[in-house]
Motif scaffolding. Structure first.
Motif, PDB file in Angstrom:
ATOM      1  N   SER A  17       0.988  -1.356   0.245  1.00 54.41           N
ATOM      2  CA  SER A  17       0.181  -0.103   0.043  1.00 54.41           C
ATOM      3  C   SER A  17       0.857   1.167   0.031  1.00 54.41           C
ATOM      4  CB  SER A  17      -0.983   0.005   1.091  1.00 54.41           C
ATOM      5  OG  SER A  17      -1.861  -1.109   1.141  1.00 54.41           O
TER       6      SER A  17
ATOM      7  N   ALA B 135       2.034   1.753  -3.444  1.00 52.93           N
ATOM      8  CA  ALA B 135       1.462   2.213  -4.289  1.00 52.93           C
ATOM      9  C   ALA B 135       1.203   3.792  -4.127  1.00 52.93           C
ATOM     10  CB  ALA B 135       0.134   1.523  -4.129  1.00 52.93           C
TER      11      ALA B 135
ATOM     12  N   LEU C 259      -5.031   0.853  -9.417  1.00 51.77           N
ATOM     13  CA  LEU C 259      -4.838   0.801  -8.315  1.00 51.77           C
ATOM     14  C   LEU C 259      -6.173   1.029  -7.434  1.00 51.77           C
ATOM     15  CD1 LEU C 259      -1.371   2.784  -7.680  1.00 51.77           C
ATOM     16  CD2 LEU C 259      -1.737   0.282  -7.724  1.00 51.77           C
TER      17      LEU C 259
END
Length: 78
Positions: free
Chosen positions: A53, A56, A71
């Motif tokens: 995470s 991203a 995403l």
């Protein structure tokens, strides 16, 4: 149920304290060791997910929102 990384840290330290209890019998130590293995396994997966995470988010921060459609976990709720 709590879902914060600080809670995970607290669980890990609590398990360490249980493993450090000198009053445990051999059977209790074995049980706590099995529990610790399970906790570590789940913790590793949680940390890998958190790292993914974070990477991203960094991708979006570095390159703008052109990757957002790839995403979905970063998309704003509708």
């Amino acid at each position: 149920m709590k879902n914060k990384l600080t809670d995970l840290n607290n669980h890990l330290f609590a398990q360490l304290e249980r493993l450090s209890d000198e009053g445990l019998s051999l059977e209790q130590i074995e049980q706590e060791a099995k529990r610790a293995d399970a906790i570590v396994s789940i913790s590793d997966q949680i940390m890998r997910n958190a790292d993914l995470s974070l990477r991203a988010c960094k991708l979006v921060a570095d390159h703008g929102d052109r990757f957002l459609n790839h995403l979905p976990m970063l998309a704003k709720p509708e």
